[in-house]
Motif scaffolding. Sequence first.
Motif, mmCIF file in Angstrom:
data_model
loop_
_atom_site.group_PDB
_atom_site.id
_atom_site.type_symbol
_atom_site.label_atom_id
_atom_site.label_comp_id
_atom_site.label_asym_id
_atom_site.label_seq_id
_atom_site.Cartn_x
_atom_site.Cartn_y
_atom_site.Cartn_z
ATOM 1 N N HIS A 67 0.882 -1.529 0.345
ATOM 2 C CA HIS A 67 0.543 0.353 0.146
ATOM 3 C C HIS A 67 0.937 1.295 -0.027
ATOM 4 N N ASN A 68 2.247 0.925 -0.260
ATOM 5 C CA ASN A 68 2.940 2.403 -0.321
ATOM 6 C C ASN A 68 3.007 2.735 1.049
ATOM 7 N N ILE A 69 2.683 2.597 2.259
ATOM 8 C CA ILE A 69 2.820 3.097 3.523
ATOM 9 C C ILE A 69 4.068 3.142 4.039
ATOM 10 N N GLY A 70 4.442 4.871 4.247
ATOM 11 C CA GLY A 70 5.574 5.486 4.971
ATOM 12 C C GLY A 70 5.241 5.457 6.955
ATOM 13 N N TYR A 71 3.979 5.584 6.235
ATOM 14 C CA TYR A 71 3.739 6.019 8.796
ATOM 15 C C TYR A 71 3.344 4.723 9.042
ATOM 16 N N ALA A 72 3.408 4.761 10.503
ATOM 17 C CA ALA A 72 3.380 3.400 10.939
ATOM 18 C C ALA A 72 2.446 4.077 12.278
ATOM 19 N N LEU A 73 1.255 3.710 13.112
ATOM 20 C CA LEU A 73 1.150 4.121 14.192
ATOM 21 C C LEU A 73 0.401 2.863 15.195
ATOM 22 N N LEU A 74 1.877 2.124 16.437
ATOM 23 C CA LEU A 74 1.775 1.096 16.568
ATOM 24 C C LEU A 74 1.943 1.447 18.255
ATOM 25 N N LYS A 75 1.234 0.026 18.409
ATOM 26 C CA LYS A 75 1.186 0.037 20.143
ATOM 27 C C LYS A 75 2.528 0.355 21.158
ATOM 28 N N GLU A 76 2.293 1.398 21.451
ATOM 29 C CA GLU A 76 4.025 1.658 22.746
ATOM 30 C C GLU A 76 4.090 0.230 23.386
ATOM 31 N N SER A 77 5.206 -0.205 24.094
ATOM 32 C CA SER A 77 5.713 -1.237 24.429
ATOM 33 C C SER A 77 5.373 -2.201 24.925
ATOM 34 N N SER A 78 4.946 -3.268 23.193
ATOM 35 C CA SER A 78 4.489 -4.033 23.014
ATOM 36 C C SER A 78 6.154 -4.895 22.484
ATOM 37 N N PRO A 79 6.196 -6.034 22.437
ATOM 38 C CA PRO A 79 7.331 -6.741 22.037
ATOM 39 C C PRO A 79 7.359 -7.232 20.284
ATOM 40 N N SER A 80 6.348 -6.085 20.042
ATOM 41 C CA SER A 80 6.205 -6.181 18.394
ATOM 42 C C SER A 80 5.960 -5.224 17.928
ATOM 43 N N CYS A 81 5.393 -3.900 18.906
ATOM 44 C CA CYS A 81 4.580 -3.025 18.902
ATOM 45 C C CYS A 81 5.272 -2.178 18.976
ATOM 46 N N GLY A 82 5.853 -2.265 20.103
ATOM 47 C CA GLY A 82 7.003 -1.307 20.688
ATOM 48 C C GLY A 82 7.897 0.457 20.017
ATOM 49 N N SER A 83 7.463 1.739 20.002
ATOM 50 C CA SER A 83 8.554 2.195 19.330
ATOM 51 C C SER A 83 9.780 2.331 19.835
ATOM 52 N N HIS A 84 9.639 2.717 21.692
ATOM 53 C CA HIS A 84 10.401 3.432 22.157
ATOM 54 C C HIS A 84 10.817 2.780 23.458
ATOM 55 N N LYS A 85 10.093 2.169 23.746
ATOM 56 C CA LYS A 85 10.074 0.637 25.025
ATOM 57 C C LYS A 85 9.404 -0.255 25.025
ATOM 58 N N VAL A 86 10.156 -1.556 25.864
ATOM 59 C CA VAL A 86 9.555 -2.670 26.345
ATOM 60 C C VAL A 86 9.836 -3.471 27.255
ATOM 61 N N TYR A 87 8.952 -4.065 27.579
ATOM 62 C CA TYR A 87 8.718 -4.512 28.279
ATOM 63 C C TYR A 87 10.560 -5.790 28.396
#
Length: 153
Positions: A91-111
């Motif tokens: 889909h030519n996607i350049g942006y993602a809005l992902l759930k923070e802290s998840s081991p999949s989706c976390g972008s700055h923090k993880v457990y």
Amino acid sequence: MKKILISSCLLGQPVRYDGQSKPLIHSVIDHWQSEGRLISICPEVAGGLPIPRPPAELNQSLQKVLTEDGIDVTPQFIRGAELALALCNKHNIGYALLKESSPSCGSHKVYDGSFTNQKINGQGITAKLLSEYGVSVYSEDTIAQLVSEIARQ
Ligand code: SF4
């Protein structure tokens, strides 16, 4: 119109390990959805894990994902990340809005892998892969930056 990849749980879909969702209540979400801008995925479910499923955390090296019982679910997490990337490419996607802290989706923090609710700096498997391929990853904590970015398009 620039599309945005979004974590399914942020859209209210009950895909989390505990069978719950984490809906992101924000007026712009309804707006983006009505525009058809949002494409959702739960990388863990896409990668083959069930709902519900045992909670899993990245280990200290951020290389593996293990359940509390030590079961290695890294392959499913990697598969989910690859499918998320494939969706971005399709889909030519350049942006993602992902759930923070998840081991999949976390972008700055993880457990931190201790299953004691402690967080460390780091990215989840999907957030990391998408970032490496040039997708700008935001979370519910940084949605204001994404709103500004989309407004500039
Ligand atoms: S993998 Fe991502 S989309 Fe799926 S439940 Fe976890 S945070 Fe939500």
